[in-house]
Design a protein around this motif. Structure first.
Motif, PDB file in Angstrom:
ATOM      1  N   MET A   1      -2.414  -8.332  -1.478  1.00 33.72           N
ATOM      2  CA  MET A   1      -2.028  -7.067  -2.109  1.00 33.72           C
ATOM      3  C   MET A   1      -2.544  -7.024  -3.540  1.00 33.72           C
ATOM      4  N   THR A   2      -3.137  -5.895  -3.919  1.00 33.51           N
ATOM      5  CA  THR A   2      -3.599  -5.726  -5.292  1.00 33.51           C
ATOM      6  C   THR A   2      -2.405  -5.617  -6.237  1.00 33.51           C
ATOM      7  N   ASP A   3      -2.470  -6.333  -7.337  1.00 32.31           N
ATOM      8  CA  ASP A   3      -1.411  -6.237  -8.344  1.00 32.31           C
ATOM      9  C   ASP A   3      -1.405  -4.824  -8.916  1.00 32.31           C
ATOM     10  N   ARG A  17      -9.441   0.932  -8.257  1.00 32.11           N
ATOM     11  CA  ARG A  17      -9.003   2.326  -8.216  1.00 32.11           C
ATOM     12  C   ARG A  17      -8.210   2.563  -6.947  1.00 32.11           C
ATOM     13  N   ILE A  18      -7.230   3.449  -7.031  1.00 27.35           N
ATOM     14  CA  ILE A  18      -6.405   3.772  -5.868  1.00 27.35           C
ATOM     15  C   ILE A  18      -7.142   4.800  -5.021  1.00 27.35           C
ATOM     16  N   PRO A  19      -7.347   4.539  -3.739  1.00 32.21           N
ATOM     17  CA  PRO A  19      -7.984   5.532  -2.879  1.00 32.21           C
ATOM     18  C   PRO A  19      -7.147   6.807  -2.822  1.00 32.21           C
ATOM     19  N   ARG A  20      -7.774   7.963  -3.056  1.00 32.78           N
ATOM     20  CA  ARG A  20      -7.035   9.234  -3.085  1.00 32.78           C
ATOM     21  C   ARG A  20      -6.265   9.466  -1.789  1.00 32.78           C
ATOM     22  N   ALA A  26       2.015   2.432   1.144  1.00 36.40           N
ATOM     23  CA  ALA A  26       1.996   1.021   0.753  1.00 36.40           C
ATOM     24  C   ALA A  26       0.567   0.483   0.826  1.00 36.40           C
ATOM     25  N   PRO A  27       0.212  -0.455  -0.071  1.00 31.13           N
ATOM     26  CA  PRO A  27       1.027  -1.031  -1.150  1.00 31.13           C
ATOM     27  C   PRO A  27       0.968  -0.235  -2.454  1.00 31.13           C
ATOM     28  N   HIS A  28       0.144   0.823  -2.466  1.00 27.67           N
ATOM     29  CA  HIS A  28      -0.087   1.528  -3.725  1.00 27.67           C
ATOM     30  C   HIS A  28       1.173   2.195  -4.273  1.00 27.67           C
ATOM     31  N   TRP A 369       9.545   1.553  -0.127  1.00 30.20           N
ATOM     32  CA  TRP A 369       9.389   0.860   1.154  1.00 30.20           C
ATOM     33  C   TRP A 369       7.928   0.898   1.598  1.00 30.20           C
ATOM     34  N   PRO A 370       7.525  -0.050   2.427  1.00 25.01           N
ATOM     35  CA  PRO A 370       6.194   0.040   3.035  1.00 25.01           C
ATOM     36  C   PRO A 370       6.134   1.057   4.173  1.00 25.01           C
ATOM     37  N   GLU A 371       7.302   1.481   4.676  1.00 24.95           N
ATOM     38  CA  GLU A 371       7.362   2.427   5.796  1.00 24.95           C
ATOM     39  C   GLU A 371       7.852   3.790   5.311  1.00 24.95           C
TER      40      GLU A 371
END
Length: 393
Positions: A1-3, A17-20, A26-28, A369-371
């Motif tokens: 997971m990216t910090d 960069r966060i994908p749009r 998750a995990p962003h 949550w991841p879900e």
């Protein structure tokens, strides 16, 4: 997971960069839910110039309190550590009993509420209804005649407030072509696919199919809150962020500005785009707990608050009883069980506000949550909150 801290590291301008298309999952979401203004366009909900609603302090050490859910015993500390908590606060009689910040969240940090926004918007509808500016018994098309050619024809405002319109709307979060996926694009959170509506208003006008008679049963449809949002704008002549500021956020005494995400037309996303601090969510809950009164005056009509427990439990449906086995839904709030004045605000990825006026007790949990949904996590959160209530009231 990216910090998550790497997403905006001033020392590393070429960092990740966060994908749009993935920012709200998750995990962003561990980072983005506290930084929505850096992801999508937003509009301010001003707190106004007035006094802040005070929250006194009556701290209790609840970390070691044990509770049980689905056969598993754990402490409150273990629950918070294992449930992707960002913020958690409990009030009793308007005083902070416990307050916890995790995952980098701070008292001034705003956090995306997802569908908790529905209860905020529903409350503002209740305010306008109490002044006689909005008739819940009127047909939706009385306020939005443009919807006469949609499946909302014949539905009343009250049926939409209770999500009993009968309009076909697919709320399947994991389906790439569901109606709720189109909401993500129309509201400005994601890029629309070719042929998809690029504003929330266009999406609503394309809902022409029905799945049931209006008023026949409850089915969770996020778009219902946006129909209410457009009605509120039509009635008030204000955009939704300004209206929420004028009618609720400023009068109740929020400490910080809040904000809505906005679609390309500037419409604030009523069904899930509201962002605020943990304590201000608690202030909103305390306002409901105080039967709509703050600063010595009535802000939300008593009649609206008193009516909240009167949802139709018979129309709730088995699909929604997994987390709330005796629940119902009324005026954009979830209800715990018949005869109990407990109102609950819920949002995907673990957003939860629990309001128990009988015991003057409030709890707010902000999570990532991841879900999208997880019935056991919801049951566990409610069990933890009830266990806390049992020892503090």
């Amino acid at each position: 997971m990216t910090d998550p801290s790497q997403y905006r590291d001033p020392r590393n301008p070429g960092g990740p960069r966060i994908p749009r298309a993935e920012w709200d999952g998750a995990p962003h979401n561990r980072w983005t839910f506290q930084n929505v203004r850096q992801i999508v366009p937003t509009a301010e909900v001003w707190r106004g110039p007035g006094p802040v609603l005070p929250l006194s302090s009556a701290p209790q050490n609840l970390a070691g309190l044990e509770f049980e859910c689905d056969g598993t015993r754990q402490t409150i500390a273990e629950f918070l550590d294992t449930s992707f908590t960002d913020g958690f606060i409990v009030l009793h009689k308007g005083a902070i009993v416990t307050e916890t910040y995790m995952n980098g969240m701070q008292p001034r940090t705003t956090h995306l509420s997802q569908s908790v926004a529905k209860s905020i918007v529903g409350t503002v509808a209740g305010i306008l209804h109490g002044r006689g500016e909005l008739d819940f018994a009127a047909p939706v098309t009385h306020y939005l005649p443009e919807l006469a050619n949609t499946a909302y024809r014949g539905a009343t405002v009250q049926q939409v407030m209770d999500m009993q319109s009968g309009v076909l709307f697919d709320e399947t979060y994991t389906s790439p072509d569901s109606h709720i996926a189109k909401v993500d694009a129309a509201c400005g959170w994601k890029e629309p696919k070719p042929g998809w509506p690029d504003t929330m208003w266009k999406l609503i006008t394309e809902l022409t199919e029905s799945e049931a008679a209006h008023g026949e049963s409850f089915r969770y449809r996020s778009i219902e809150t946006d129909v209410i949002g457009f009605i509120l704008q039509r009635v008030s002549g204000l955009m939704l962020p300004e209206l929420v500021s004028r009618e609720l956020w400023a009068p109740m005494g929020a400490e910080e500005d809040a904000y809505f995400t906005v679609d390309p037309s500037g419409y604030g996303l009523a069904d899930g785009g509201f962002n605020a601090t943990l304590r201000d969510y608690a202030r909103f809950a305390q306002l409901i707990c105080n039967v709509g009164a703050a600063h010595g005056r009535q802000i939300v009509p008593r009649s609206f608050i008193i009516d909240l427990p009167n949802g139709d439990h018979a129309k709730f449906g088995d699909d929604y009883r997994i987390a709330l086995p005796k629940g119902a839904y009324h005026n954009q709030f979830w209800l715990e069980e018949p005869g109990e004045p407990v109102a609950i605000c819920r949002g995907v990825f673990g957003q939860l506000i629990y309001i128990n006026p009988r015991h003057d007790f409030v709890a707010v949990k902000l999570s990532t949550w991841p879900e999208f949904t997880h019935p056991r996590r919801t049951r566990t959160a409610l069990a933890a909150i009830r266990a806390i209530r049992a020892v503090v009231v």
